[in-house]
Enzyme design. Structure first.
Site, PDB file in Angstrom:
ATOM      1  CG  HIS A  25      -0.417   0.327   2.504  1.00 51.82           C
ATOM      2  ND1 HIS A  25      -1.184   0.631   3.608  1.00 51.82           N
ATOM      3  CD2 HIS A  25       0.871   0.389   2.935  1.00 51.82           C
ATOM      4  CE1 HIS A  25      -0.408   0.858   4.642  1.00 51.82           C
ATOM      5  NE2 HIS A  25       0.839   0.728   4.285  1.00 51.82           N
ATOM      6  CG  HIS A  53       0.921 -12.440  -2.653  1.00 54.15           C
ATOM      7  ND1 HIS A  53       0.530 -13.145  -1.540  1.00 54.15           N
ATOM      8  CD2 HIS A  53       2.252 -12.629  -2.764  1.00 54.15           C
ATOM      9  CE1 HIS A  53       1.581 -13.751  -1.022  1.00 54.15           C
ATOM     10  NE2 HIS A  53       2.632 -13.454  -1.729  1.00 54.15           N
ATOM     11  CD  GLU A 102      -0.278  -0.784   8.602  1.00 51.58           C
ATOM     12  OE1 GLU A 102      -1.127  -0.561   7.717  1.00 51.58           O
ATOM     13  OE2 GLU A 102       0.280   0.110   9.255  1.00 51.58           O
ATOM     14  CG  HIS A 143       5.331   0.385   2.528  1.00 51.59           C
ATOM     15  ND1 HIS A 143       4.735   1.586   2.204  1.00 51.59           N
ATOM     16  CD2 HIS A 143       4.739  -0.023   3.669  1.00 51.59           C
ATOM     17  CE1 HIS A 143       3.839   1.883   3.111  1.00 51.59           C
ATOM     18  NE2 HIS A 143       3.799   0.925   4.020  1.00 51.59           N
TER      19      HIS A 143
HETATM   20 NI    NI Z   1       2.440   0.943   5.613  1.00 49.55          NI
END
Ligand code: NI
Length: 135
Positions: A15, A81, A125, A40
């Site tokens: 993203h 992916h 995340e 990244h």
């Molecule tokens: Ni990020």
């Protein structure tokens, strides 16, 4: 009596966090490394929890096989992916922050669950940063 059952899932995705209507400096100040124009990736860990009564016939709150398949079809197949900004329709005009991704996941799963069940989405995340959305 209600019980919460949870299923853990995983996807890798790329993203970039930025706003087109902001200049480069503002984007860099606010989003830092996540503003990298070349994108990244993150190893997202997802925990989907469903809370409800135990079905007296099956002893289940929800068949975990059904939940597993639902997460795979609606979330993993759509996000894994992928470049979230470029390839996932929901993020064409929505910054793919962990917060927004969690809300999108919740909105995709909710219509498939029985109305008597509560839904919670936790999205990691990084191992240390995670968000929770319950609708
Ligand atoms: Ni990020």
């Amino acid at each position: 009596m209600k019980v919460k059952v949870s299923r853990r899932a995983h996807f890798n995705a790329a993203h970039r966090l930025y706003r087109q209507d902001w200049d480069d400096k503002t984007n860099q100040d606010v989003f830092g490394k996540c503003n990298n124009p070349r994108y990244h990736g993150h190893n997202y860990e997802l925990i989907v929890s469903v809370t409800g009564p135990i079905d007296p016939e099956t002893g289940f709150v929800m068949d975990m096989k059904v939940l597993k398949d639902l997460i795979r079809e609606e979330i993993e197949d759509a996000f894994d992916h992928k470049n979230l900004n470029e390839e996932v329709a929901e993020f064409k005009k929505l910054n793919p922050t962990a917060e927004n991704i969690a809300v999108v996941i919740w909105n995709k799963l909710r219509p498939h669950l029985n109305e008597s069940l509560e839904l919670e989405v936790q999205l990691f995340e990084t191992p240390r940063n995670f968000v929770t959305y319950t609708g």
